[in-house]
Motif scaffolding. Structure first.
Motif, PDB file in Angstrom:
ATOM      1  N   LEU A 212     -67.135  -5.810 -26.602  1.00  9.24           N
ATOM      2  CA  LEU A 212     -67.901  -4.570 -26.514  1.00  9.24           C
ATOM      3  C   LEU A 212     -69.223  -4.820 -25.820  1.00  9.24           C
ATOM      4  N   LEU A 213     -69.944  -5.822 -26.254  1.00  7.53           N
ATOM      5  CA  LEU A 213     -71.252  -6.107 -25.669  1.00  7.53           C
ATOM      6  C   LEU A 213     -71.124  -6.601 -24.238  1.00  7.53           C
ATOM      7  N   LEU A 214     -70.096  -7.374 -23.970  1.00  4.51           N
ATOM      8  CA  LEU A 214     -69.892  -7.822 -22.605  1.00  4.51           C
ATOM      9  C   LEU A 214     -69.622  -6.632 -21.705  1.00  4.51           C
ATOM     10  N   ALA A 215     -68.756  -5.749 -22.145  1.00  8.88           N
ATOM     11  CA  ALA A 215     -68.464  -4.565 -21.343  1.00  8.88           C
ATOM     12  C   ALA A 215     -69.721  -3.772 -21.091  1.00  8.88           C
ATOM     13  N   ALA A 216     -70.490  -3.593 -22.112  1.00 12.66           N
ATOM     14  CA  ALA A 216     -71.699  -2.787 -21.973  1.00 12.66           C
ATOM     15  C   ALA A 216     -72.733  -3.464 -21.096  1.00 12.66           C
ATOM     16  N   SER A 217     -72.900  -4.753 -21.259  1.00 10.74           N
ATOM     17  CA  SER A 217     -73.969  -5.413 -20.527  1.00 10.74           C
ATOM     18  C   SER A 217     -73.601  -5.776 -19.106  1.00 10.74           C
ATOM     19  N   PHE A 218     -72.327  -5.901 -18.796  1.00  4.62           N
ATOM     20  CA  PHE A 218     -71.929  -6.364 -17.477  1.00  4.62           C
ATOM     21  C   PHE A 218     -71.571  -5.242 -16.526  1.00  4.62           C
TER      22      PHE A 218
ATOM     23  N   GLN B  63     -87.809  -9.602 -18.194  1.00  5.21           N
ATOM     24  CA  GLN B  63     -87.295  -9.014 -16.952  1.00  5.21           C
ATOM     25  C   GLN B  63     -86.248  -9.901 -16.284  1.00  5.21           C
ATOM     26  N   ALA B  64     -86.398 -11.206 -16.366  1.00  8.70           N
ATOM     27  CA  ALA B  64     -85.398 -12.097 -15.776  1.00  8.70           C
ATOM     28  C   ALA B  64     -84.046 -11.908 -16.448  1.00  8.70           C
ATOM     29  N   LEU B  65     -84.053 -11.759 -17.756  1.00  3.85           N
ATOM     30  CA  LEU B  65     -82.816 -11.554 -18.491  1.00  3.85           C
ATOM     31  C   LEU B  65     -82.237 -10.166 -18.207  1.00  3.85           C
ATOM     32  N   ILE B  66     -83.093  -9.166 -18.137  1.00  5.54           N
ATOM     33  CA  ILE B  66     -82.643  -7.819 -17.769  1.00  5.54           C
ATOM     34  C   ILE B  66     -81.977  -7.870 -16.397  1.00  5.54           C
ATOM     35  N   ASP B  67     -82.618  -8.514 -15.451  1.00  7.12           N
ATOM     36  CA  ASP B  67     -82.060  -8.617 -14.100  1.00  7.12           C
ATOM     37  C   ASP B  67     -80.709  -9.329 -14.104  1.00  7.12           C
ATOM     38  N   GLU B  68     -80.606 -10.376 -14.916  1.00  5.60           N
ATOM     39  CA  GLU B  68     -79.326 -11.097 -14.991  1.00  5.60           C
ATOM     40  C   GLU B  68     -78.223 -10.183 -15.477  1.00  5.60           C
ATOM     41  N   PHE B  69     -78.481  -9.450 -16.562  1.00 10.06           N
ATOM     42  CA  PHE B  69     -77.455  -8.550 -17.079  1.00 10.06           C
ATOM     43  C   PHE B  69     -77.113  -7.452 -16.081  1.00 10.06           C
ATOM     44  N   MET B  70     -78.110  -6.946 -15.382  1.00 10.11           N
ATOM     45  CA  MET B  70     -77.866  -5.888 -14.416  1.00 10.11           C
ATOM     46  C   MET B  70     -76.996  -6.372 -13.255  1.00 10.11           C
ATOM     47  N   ALA B  71     -77.075  -7.637 -12.923  1.00  6.89           N
ATOM     48  CA  ALA B  71     -76.320  -8.180 -11.796  1.00  6.89           C
ATOM     49  C   ALA B  71     -74.897  -8.586 -12.170  1.00  6.89           C
ATOM     50  N   PHE B  72     -74.570  -8.641 -13.432  1.00  5.17           N
ATOM     51  CA  PHE B  72     -73.244  -9.094 -13.841  1.00  5.17           C
ATOM     52  C   PHE B  72     -72.127  -8.258 -13.249  1.00  5.17           C
ATOM     53  N   ASP B  73     -72.314  -6.955 -13.171  1.00  6.67           N
ATOM     54  CA  ASP B  73     -71.263  -6.091 -12.644  1.00  6.67           C
ATOM     55  C   ASP B  73     -70.936  -6.445 -11.196  1.00  6.67           C
TER      56      ASP B  73
ATOM     57  N   ALA C 255     -67.658 -13.143 -16.837  1.00  9.89           N
ATOM     58  CA  ALA C 255     -69.095 -12.893 -16.947  1.00  9.89           C
ATOM     59  C   ALA C 255     -69.715 -13.730 -18.063  1.00  9.89           C
ATOM     60  N   TYR C 256     -69.049 -13.789 -19.203  1.00 11.87           N
ATOM     61  CA  TYR C 256     -69.583 -14.588 -20.304  1.00 11.87           C
ATOM     62  C   TYR C 256     -69.661 -16.059 -19.904  1.00 11.87           C
ATOM     63  N   GLU C 257     -68.618 -16.552 -19.261  1.00  8.16           N
ATOM     64  CA  GLU C 257     -68.609 -17.948 -18.837  1.00  8.16           C
ATOM     65  C   GLU C 257     -69.702 -18.234 -17.812  1.00  8.16           C
ATOM     66  N   GLY C 258     -70.005 -17.263 -16.960  1.00  7.33           N
ATOM     67  CA  GLY C 258     -71.009 -17.451 -15.934  1.00  7.33           C
ATOM     68  C   GLY C 258     -72.426 -17.148 -16.375  1.00  7.33           C
ATOM     69  N   ALA C 259     -72.568 -16.603 -17.564  1.00  2.00           N
ATOM     70  CA  ALA C 259     -73.888 -16.210 -18.074  1.00  2.00           C
ATOM     71  C   ALA C 259     -74.757 -17.428 -18.355  1.00  2.00           C
ATOM     72  N   SER C 260     -76.051 -17.210 -18.240  1.00  6.33           N
ATOM     73  CA  SER C 260     -76.990 -18.268 -18.609  1.00  6.33           C
ATOM     74  C   SER C 260     -76.914 -18.492 -20.114  1.00  6.33           C
ATOM     75  N   ALA C 261     -77.432 -19.598 -20.559  1.00  5.81           N
ATOM     76  CA  ALA C 261     -77.461 -19.879 -21.993  1.00  5.81           C
ATOM     77  C   ALA C 261     -78.246 -18.804 -22.735  1.00  5.81           C
ATOM     78  N   GLU C 262     -79.308 -18.318 -22.132  1.00  2.00           N
ATOM     79  CA  GLU C 262     -80.120 -17.282 -22.772  1.00  2.00           C
ATOM     80  C   GLU C 262     -79.352 -15.969 -22.900  1.00  2.00           C
ATOM     81  N   ALA C 263     -78.610 -15.595 -21.872  1.00  2.00           N
ATOM     82  CA  ALA C 263     -77.812 -14.367 -21.930  1.00  2.00           C
ATOM     83  C   ALA C 263     -76.694 -14.503 -22.965  1.00  2.00           C
ATOM     84  N   LYS C 264     -76.050 -15.661 -23.005  1.00  2.00           N
ATOM     85  CA  LYS C 264     -75.017 -15.889 -24.013  1.00  2.00           C
ATOM     86  C   LYS C 264     -75.585 -15.795 -25.414  1.00  2.00           C
TER      87      LYS C 264
END
Length: 91
Positions: A4-10, A55-65, A74-83
């Protein structure tokens, strides 16, 4: 819940300058679209709180799509902080 969260955030389509509160709105909208009706308020509030004004984390999530084609990728490619954000809000 992680999916659910992955879908929403990516799948977020908001501009890269979006704030965390905009992430919550997108989280709610995308969660409804991807997984159907449900109560996503707690998970999306958690997501919003965990991201905060980073903002760096926001930008990361925004770019996942744009960068990934599936939740798992997306989860596998996420930074440790995003995970850490996703994991903190999964349950």
């Amino acid at each position: 819940m992680k999916k659910l969260l992955l879908a929403a955030s990516f799948v977020l389509a908001a501009p890269l300058t979006a704030g965390a509160s905009e992430l919550k709105g997108e989280c709610l909208r995308v969660s409804e679209e991807w997984t159907g009706p449900g109560d996503y308020e707690a998970a999306c509030t958690c997501f919003d709180t965990e991201v905060g004004s980073n903002q760096a984390l926001i930008d990361e999530f925004m770019a996942f799509d744009d960068n990934y084609s599936s939740n798992e990728e997306a989860y596998e490619g996420a930074s440790a902080e995003a995970k850490a954000v996703i994991d903190a809000c999964e349950g």
